[in-house]
Design a protein around this motif. Structure first.
Motif, PDB file in Angstrom:
ATOM      1  N   CYS A  11       0.827  -1.209   0.000  1.00 49.27           N
ATOM      2  CA  CYS A  11       0.000   0.000   0.000  1.00 49.27           C
ATOM      3  C   CYS A  11       0.860   1.257   0.000  1.00 49.27           C
ATOM      4  O   CYS A  11       0.559   2.241  -0.695  1.00 49.27           O
ATOM      5  CB  CYS A  11      -0.924   0.015   1.217  1.00 49.27           C
ATOM      6  N   TRP A  37      -3.132 -11.512  -4.434  1.00 48.49           N
ATOM      7  CA  TRP A  37      -4.082 -10.401  -4.408  1.00 48.49           C
ATOM      8  C   TRP A  37      -4.055  -9.593  -5.716  1.00 48.49           C
ATOM      9  O   TRP A  37      -3.022  -9.439  -6.350  1.00 48.49           O
ATOM     10  CB  TRP A  37      -3.863  -9.493  -3.208  1.00 48.49           C
ATOM     11  N   LYS A  93      -3.784  -6.763  -8.442  1.00 52.61           N
ATOM     12  CA  LYS A  93      -2.917  -5.593  -8.500  1.00 52.61           C
ATOM     13  C   LYS A  93      -3.346  -4.605  -9.581  1.00 52.61           C
ATOM     14  O   LYS A  93      -2.747  -3.536  -9.715  1.00 52.61           O
ATOM     15  CB  LYS A  93      -1.465  -6.028  -8.731  1.00 52.61           C
ATOM     16  N   TYR A 141      -6.998  -3.030 -11.905  1.00 50.50           N
ATOM     17  CA  TYR A 141      -8.460  -2.929 -11.895  1.00 50.50           C
ATOM     18  C   TYR A 141      -9.085  -4.156 -12.557  1.00 50.50           C
ATOM     19  O   TYR A 141     -10.051  -4.719 -12.052  1.00 50.50           O
ATOM     20  CB  TYR A 141      -8.885  -1.650 -12.617  1.00 50.50           C
ATOM     21  N   LEU A 184      -8.956  -7.106 -10.278  1.00 49.50           N
ATOM     22  CA  LEU A 184      -9.907  -6.975  -9.175  1.00 49.50           C
ATOM     23  C   LEU A 184     -11.322  -7.293  -9.646  1.00 49.50           C
ATOM     24  O   LEU A 184     -12.089  -7.972  -8.948  1.00 49.50           O
ATOM     25  CB  LEU A 184      -9.855  -5.568  -8.582  1.00 49.50           C
ATOM     26  N   TYR A 202      -9.537  -2.055  -1.016  1.00 48.74           N
ATOM     27  CA  TYR A 202      -9.172  -1.357  -2.244  1.00 48.74           C
ATOM     28  C   TYR A 202     -10.114  -0.167  -2.425  1.00 48.74           C
ATOM     29  O   TYR A 202     -11.297  -0.251  -2.090  1.00 48.74           O
ATOM     30  CB  TYR A 202      -9.328  -2.249  -3.473  1.00 48.74           C
ATOM     31  N   LEU A 252      -6.728   1.374  -9.444  1.00 47.36           N
ATOM     32  CA  LEU A 252      -6.908   0.663  -8.188  1.00 47.36           C
ATOM     33  C   LEU A 252      -5.907   1.180  -7.165  1.00 47.36           C
ATOM     34  O   LEU A 252      -4.729   1.372  -7.480  1.00 47.36           O
ATOM     35  CB  LEU A 252      -6.683  -0.831  -8.427  1.00 47.36           C
ATOM     36  N   PRO A 279      -4.671   0.091  -3.365  1.00 45.39           N
ATOM     37  CA  PRO A 279      -4.774  -0.765  -2.177  1.00 45.39           C
ATOM     38  C   PRO A 279      -4.652   0.089  -0.913  1.00 45.39           C
ATOM     39  O   PRO A 279      -3.887   1.052  -0.882  1.00 45.39           O
ATOM     40  CB  PRO A 279      -3.588  -1.722  -2.324  1.00 45.39           C
TER      41      PRO A 279
END
Length: 574
Positions: free
Chosen positions: A142, A227, A229, A231, A234, A279, A294, A296
């Motif tokens: 982050c 996870w 990373k 858009y 996600l 996010y 995006l 985080p």
């Protein structure tokens, strides 16, 4: 000027690294990632985990602080226990002898590094360690991503005011706002703004926001290699777990200049077995031409269970959350005791006291200048509500006797605690118990002058305090009348003692209260802290010691636990 004790050790360490270890440590000109001036590149015959370069640095404070080791390059991304700048967390302990032999500390650090690199060859160990530290790596990620954002009002993270669980998931709401902590997105059951106001956190520039919660199964992996990373990744991740999220993921388009800057912010909250992650979907300035981006975000938990237990002792905590304690008194003994109870997890506390907080109370009371002129009970309850999340604290500005007289039932109360130190309250509680109106456990506590003794009486199983209020049978000494400082007014006065005396008594009282709440007390008793005879000899008044006073000793005092009947039947004079 550098302290000579540190400078001498540093010089000796530098000579050691440049001499005995010159074949394995090459001095560099530039500073280390942490800014340390003295830095060496370590060389090894065998590479482990793709590590090709390791830096060794002497930090400020060496040898009170162990050397720092940094792994350079992409290899550090695949290894656990590494901070943002590549520093390896080796947890090397320092000793006093390291000042005389700093080379010993260097050897221990290098040995710890070798052990760490050997463990990194075990992929199962690496996987387990990554799972343990997923939140650490997430927060580092982050920080890196936030540093790339050069425009826009970027939130620092997401604050959880309530736990996220299956029961309350549908009631959670999110709201962005700015406070002295900076801009954050706040999540709570109901109105997050109301929760912030309850905790006395002023929130400005409130923004509209939407929240989508994605819950992963306990067996689903989560970590740096998993996870999302981007858009697009996600969106794929959310669709796989929340097929009902199409409306939430729909691209947002501003329509007209009047709507500029008023887009609702969107946040995705991921709940996993190894923590919580968030996010922010940042809509593009030209949404028809650009995809959203995006960001985080770290998650800061401010829910009750985390703040008070760090998720330890869940069973005891939940039991205490359901308990209600009524405390008579909000003075220098009661206020810190109440604070201890709230921080120990007692969920419901009612404080009863008629007195007003005055400037001269500050010397030994947790309240300060901001509470001058307020009713003590209400001020203590207000402070608890602000400082301890989840507490249900109520302040009643009246005498304990009146409060008891106005009650029609004592149902729902788990414990009465009298900290007024007054005979009338003790006697009324005794008579209520005798009449059968009061079956709840009762505790009584008070301090003797000059903090010479503190007594806590625990009454359970229907036992009650005698009607004749025999406090003198527990007393450390017989005190002359001039001990009490009288003030203008009816019945006003106080006994001299300090804040440290009150805190010691509060700690003892709080411990005994929690024993009752936790169901550990089987019979009534008296717990006391008593100073010895030497302490009485040094007081500005002549106090006649009773047989309960400890003899002269090397100790400042002693704690005594006595059965109630034994305490009340003993002889009180020396």
């Amino acid at each position: 000027m550098a302290l000579s004790v540190l400078a001498n050790a540093r010089s000796a360490a530098m000579r050691f690294l440049d001499g005995a270890h010159a074949n394995h440590a090459v001095r560099l000109d530039g500073p280390a990632p942490d800014g340390s001036a003295e830095v060496w590149r370590l060389t090894a015959e065998v590479k482990v985990g793709g590590v090709s370069e390791i830096l060794f640095a002497l930090p400020e404070g060496f040898p009170a602080v162990a050397p720092n080791v940094f792994i350079v390059g992409d290899a550090r991304r695949g290894l656990p226990h590494i901070e943002v700048k590549g520093r390896v967390c080796l947890d090397v302990e320092t000793f006093g002898t390291d000042y005389d032999r700093p080379e010993d500390l260097i050897r221990r650090t290098l040995a710890a590094l070798e052990d760490y690199l050997r463990l990194c060859e075990d992929r199962d160990w690496v996987k387990k360690e990554f799972a343990k530290e997923a939140e650490l790596y997430w927060n580092n990620y982050c920080d890196v991503e936030a540093s790339k954002v050069t425009h826009g009002d970027v939130p620092r993270g997401v604050v959880l005011l309530d736990e996220v669980c299956a029961v309350n998931e549908g009631e959670l709401r999110i709201q962005t706002s700015s406070s002295h902590l900076g801009k954050w997105a706040h999540v709570a059951v109901g109105d997050p703004g109301e929760r912030l106001r309850k905790q006395a956190i002023r929130a400005d520039k409130v923004g509209r926001a939407k929240l989508l919660i994605v819950r992963l199964g306990t067996e689903e992996a989560w970590g740096p290699g998993v996870w999302p990373k981007t858009y697009a990744s996600l969106v794929a991740f959310v669709r796989a777990h929340r097929p009902d999220a199409a409306a939430f993921l729909a691209r947002k388009v501003r329509r007209g200049s009047m709507e500029r800057g008023r887009l609702t912010e969107r946040f995705v909250f991921v709940v996993t077995a190894v923590g919580n992650y968030a996010y922010q979907i940042r809509d593009a300035a030209m949404p028809l031409l650009e995809l959203p981006t995006l960001l985080p975000l770290p998650v800061m938990r401010m829910d009750t269970r985390w703040c008070l237990t760090r998720d330890e002792g869940a069973t005891t905590f939940q039991r205490r959350q359901d308990k209600k304690v009524v405390v008579f008194g909000a003075g220098s003994l009661a206020a810190p005791t109440i604070d201890l109870l709230a921080r120990a997890g007692i969920g419901h506390i009612e404080v009863v006291d008629f007195d007003r907080f005055e400037p001269e109370n500050i010397s030994r009371h947790p309240l300060g200048l901001g509470s001058v002129g307020m009713n003590k009970a209400k001020a203590v309850a207000r402070q608890l509500t602000r400082d301890v999340p989840g507490i249900n604290a109520v302040g009643s500005g009246m005498r304990a006797e009146r409060w008891l007289a106005e009650q029609t039932t004592f149902d729902g109360i788990d414990l009465f605690v009298d900290l007024t130190g007054t005979s009338s309250v003790r006697t009324l509680l005794s008579r209520l118990a005798k009449a059968g109106d009061l079956v709840t456990p009762v505790m009584l506590a008070w301090l003797e002058p000059y903090g010479s003794a503190a007594h806590v009486v625990t009454l359970v199983n229907g036992d009650r305090w005698p009607d004749n209020d025999p406090v003198e049978r527990l007393a450390l000494a017989e005190w002359p009348p001039e001990t009490e400082v009288r003030l203008p007014g009816c019945g006003a006065g106080f006994h001299p003692y300090g804040a440290a005396d009150a805190l010691r008594a509060a700690a003892l009282t709080g411990e005994k209260i929690l024993d009752v709440i936790d169901g550990k007390v089987r019979r009534s008793g008296v717990s006391s802290f008593k100073r010895d005879l030497r302490y009485l000899d040094d007081l500005p008044v002549v106090a006649r010691a009773l047989n309960s006073a400890p003899p002269y000793s090397r100790q400042d005092g002693q704690y005594v636990e006595v059965d109630l009947n034994a305490a009340l039947s003993g002889h009180n004079h020396v």
